[in-house]
Design an enzyme around this catalytic site. Structure first.
Site, PDB file in Angstrom:
ATOM      1  N   CYS A  19       0.970  -1.209   0.148  1.00 39.58           N
ATOM      2  CA  CYS A  19      -0.081   0.106   0.015  1.00 39.58           C
ATOM      3  C   CYS A  19       0.930   1.212  -0.173  1.00 39.58           C
ATOM      4  CB  CYS A  19      -0.862   0.090   1.255  1.00 39.58           C
ATOM      5  SG  CYS A  19      -2.050   1.501   1.440  1.00 39.58           S
ATOM      6  N   CYS A  46      -0.514   3.987   2.324  1.00 39.29           N
ATOM      7  CA  CYS A  46      -0.319   4.074   3.466  1.00 39.29           C
ATOM      8  C   CYS A  46       1.092   4.240   3.927  1.00 39.29           C
ATOM      9  CB  CYS A  46      -0.494   2.571   3.879  1.00 39.29           C
ATOM     10  SG  CYS A  46      -2.173   1.810   3.281  1.00 39.29           S
ATOM     11  N   ASP A  47       2.266   3.652   3.045  1.00 38.63           N
ATOM     12  CA  ASP A  47       3.569   3.652   3.549  1.00 38.63           C
ATOM     13  C   ASP A  47       4.563   4.581   2.558  1.00 38.63           C
ATOM     14  OD1 ASP A  47       2.733   1.634   5.366  1.00 38.63           O
ATOM     15  OD2 ASP A  47       2.920   0.108   4.040  1.00 38.63           O
TER      16      ASP A  47
END
Length: 324
Positions: free
Chosen positions: A137, A140-141
């Site tokens: 992701c 997300c990261d």
């Protein structure tokens, strides 16, 4: 074996399911959450969470889900350690589900929050370096790789979108695809090829993810040319596997409408499925955003719509009784 009855039965215990439970419990629906194979959902295997509203410091995914569960229980939710193996939605309400334990769960409404799982390559080192340089992701990261060298593995819309997103953080993004052309939509391909921050490696498959999980994490990828068989190495700080997601909808095949990828179809802008009283929320119906905060939002919507559905049923019942 036992029978458990509730006004709102929730299958799944990630951000969507637990948010539905919190709102449902506050509406006095005494929800039951059947937690499933991965209690807490995908966040339980996510370490640093930096984009969930309300926390100025980085928090841990498992901790966030523990707090959500504690809040849901505090307001009146019953958590069940069980996995649903069959459901009956065509004769409801009420709706029935059977757990692996043999227990039966009966709900006047049904909220499906079974989520989705990222697809992984299964290559050596992938699991060991998960969260330590390997991710599924970018949204997300990606923030953790500012100014670093990153790679995206895949050739569809998800992969191209992830690569484009990562250019917000990195000037050195490599897209790795095992074929010589992309499956992504043409407009996305055009954006990709116009970017001077993205390079593409064609006909390359990841043989392994290399690095030390105990110290610096991922250091490089071992690649194999799918045409010549030649082995090469690509040094990267982060690698994002973007070969798609698989929604956990096996239980509902032939029972609820799904799209070609298996995601449950809902009325646009709502969590309502085609069956009145059955709602879907979170990643099981969202193949676009797939974020904890959007999952929580749709869980809230499912609970509010479930409450309204029950109120409408009760009103209709009273009207029928009055007419007799």
């Amino acid at each position: 074996m036992a029978t458990h009855r509730t006004r709102m039965l929730i299958i799944g215990s990630g951000p969507a399911g637990l948010s539905a439970a919190i709102y449902g419990a506050r509406a006095m629906m005494e929800p039951i959450v059947v937690q499933g194979l991965q209690p807490g959902g995908q966040l339980t295997i996510t370490t640093d969470v930096e984009n969930y509203p309300g926390f100025k410091d980085v928090i841990q995914g498992p901790w966030l889900m523990q707090e959500m569960q504690a809040q849901a229980e505090h307001v009146g939710t019953r958590m069940m350690w069980d996995t649903i193996v069959s459901v009956e939605v065509d004769k409801g309400p009420p709706f029935r589900a059977i757990g692996d334990s043999g227990d039966e769960y009966i709900g006047d409404t049904l909220v499906i929050a079974t989520g989705a799982q990222a697809k992984w390559l299964g290559a050596p080192g992938e699991q060991e370096l998960g969260g330590k340089g390997v991710s599924a992701c970018a949204t997300c990261d990606g923030f953790f790789y500012r100014g670093k060298k990153v790679a995206v593995i895949g050739g569809g819309n998800t992969a191209v979108e992830e690569a484009l997103y990562l250019t917000n953080h990195s000037d050195d993004v490599t897209l790795i695809h095992r074929r010589d052309e992309l499956r992504a939509e043409k407009i996305l391909q055009e954006r990709l090829f116009k970017s001077d921050k993205i390079s593409t490696l064609w006909n390359k498959a990841v043989e392994s993810f290399e690095g030390d999980p105990a110290s610096g994490g991922l250091t490089h990828l071992v690649l194999k040319d799918t045409v010549t068989g030649e082995i090469s190495k690509l040094e990267v700080d982060g690698a994002f596997v973007a070969i798609g997601h698989a929604p956990a909808t096996e239980l509902f095949k032939g029972k609820l409408e799904m799209d070609e990828s298996g995601y449950l179809i809902v009325e646009p802008g709502t969590p309502k499925t085609a069956i009145p009283g059955v709602f879907a929320c979170g990643d099981v119906m969202d193949h676009t955003y797939r974020q904890a905060v959007t999952a929580a939002g749709t869980g809230c919507m499912a609970a509010l719509d479930a409450e309204r559905f029950l109120a409408t049923l009760e009103f209709a019942k009273q009207e029928a009784e009055a007419a007799e």
